[in-house]
Write an enzyme that holds these catalytic residues in place. Structure first.
Site, PDB file in Angstrom:
ATOM      1  CE1 TYR A 103     -14.305 -32.864  37.601  1.00  0.00           C
ATOM      2  CE2 TYR A 103     -14.361 -32.358  39.844  1.00  0.00           C
ATOM      3  CZ  TYR A 103     -15.555 -33.155  38.813  1.00  0.00           C
ATOM      4  OH  TYR A 103     -16.576 -34.139  38.966  1.00  0.00           O
ATOM      5  CE  LYS A 143     -18.013 -31.535  35.109  1.00  0.00           C
ATOM      6  NZ  LYS A 143     -18.646 -32.045  34.379  1.00  0.00           N
TER       7      LYS A 143
END
Length: 337
Positions: A144, A148
């Protein structure tokens, strides 16, 4: 003005859709779930349009470009936000989707993009207080955070006319599917582990304050083409105190157990290994999930206050009370946030 909101069927996205519609904007929102889209439309204070779209598909980029014609801005909320998952799923949801949004902005000369990122980029299993946006980022702790960060790099390289990247910390409120529901599940089923004494200082962000910040990012003059801002309620509190407030407001029993961080970290590591060797399902606890509750992380939010005039529109206590009122009214179980 016409605004496209990606991920408008999600927790944050739907709040943005409703606020923008209330401000008189022409709102188009994307999402895959028809049931969730119907709920967003039903609760909207003014008519909004749904674009059924799966990011990462062969047609997604062109469909998004077509839909964004005439837009004054795009708010990019669509993402896979989870401590666990397949690397390809994160790349598709967080990296490919951002590339599609950039393509749409360039194809139609969209004047402004607001992108929702994450302060998970800062996390490194240490206590960090008053983190500024310009501080060097540590190595990503999971897919994640990795995807990002890569999405932010894409935006920096795209050289769009006006782009705002927001890094909101621990967003919560009605329709939250992640933060509060996870805590409530454990609260209802057993004792919540308090690592390092439960004194980790946590920054939270009421969803109403995030929506306000997005509106400022859409409407205020920007000091430079690419602006990166931390965001929170700027009222850190100890994890143990947060649990007590939730238990009181939600009329739930609170049972805690003090456990050494090294023990929890070791157990989480073993559970992750077992999950990878098995069916890949998210383990009961991950090292990252435990770590964000064991280590302090607070953000320096002075930049957005100074440059966009941001100030929280509701207090943290009021945000928790609003969430509790919504949760109790729906007579929910912890498994159905």
């Amino acid at each position: 003005m016409k605004i496209l909101v990606t991920g408008g069927t999600g927790f944050i996205g739907r709040h943005l859709v409703w606020h923008l519609a209330a401000q008189g904007c022409q709102v188009l929102f994307s999402g895959r779930n028809a049931t969730a889209a119907a709920e967003v439309i039903a609760h909207s204070p003014a008519p909004v349009q749904w674009l059924a779209l799966a990011h990462g598909s062969a047609q997604a980029a062109e469909r998004l470009a077509e839909a964004s014609q005439g837009c004054a801005a795009i708010v990019h909320c669509a993402a896979l936000s989870s401590p666990w998952g397949a690397p390809q799923a994160f790349r598709q949801a967080n990296l490919d989707a951002t590339a599609e949004v950039i393509h749409a902005c360039k194809a139609n000369a969209v004047p402004r993009l607001v992108h929702l990122s994450t302060p998970s980029l800062y996390f490194d299993f240490t206590d960090r207080l008053g983190i500024r946006e310009d501080q060097p980022l540590p190595a990503p702790v999971n897919e994640y955070a990795r995807t990002k960060a890569q999405a932010e790099t894409l935006l920096a390289e795209a050289q769009l006319p006006k782009c705002v990247i927001l890094r909101p910390r621990a967003v919560f409120g009605p329709w939250d599917q992640t933060l509060m529901p996870r805590l409530l599940r454990v609260m209802r089923r057993g004792a919540i582990p308090l690592m390092r004494g439960g004194q980790a200082q946590l920054d939270l962000t009421c969803v109403e304050n995030l929506v306000h910040a997005v509106w400022l990012a859409l409407t205020r003059p920007l000091p430079r083409p690419l602006c990166v801002y931390n965001l929170s309620n700027a009222t850190p509190m100890a994890f143990a105190d947060l649990l007590q407030q939730l238990a009181t407001q939600l009329h739930l029993p609170l049972r805690t157990r003090r456990l050494p961080w090294r023990l929890v970290h070791g157990v989480a590591h073993l559970l992750e290994l077992k999950a990878r060797l098995g069916n890949g399902a998210e383990p009961l606890i991950t090292r990252y999930g435990a770590g964000v509750l064991a280590f302090s992380q607070t953000l320096d939010t002075r930049a957005i206050c100074r440059e966009l005039g941001y100030a929280p529109v509701i207090s943290q206590a009021e945000g928790i009370a609003r969430y509790a009122q919504w949760w109790l009214a729906r007579q929910e179980t912890p498994d159905e946030p």
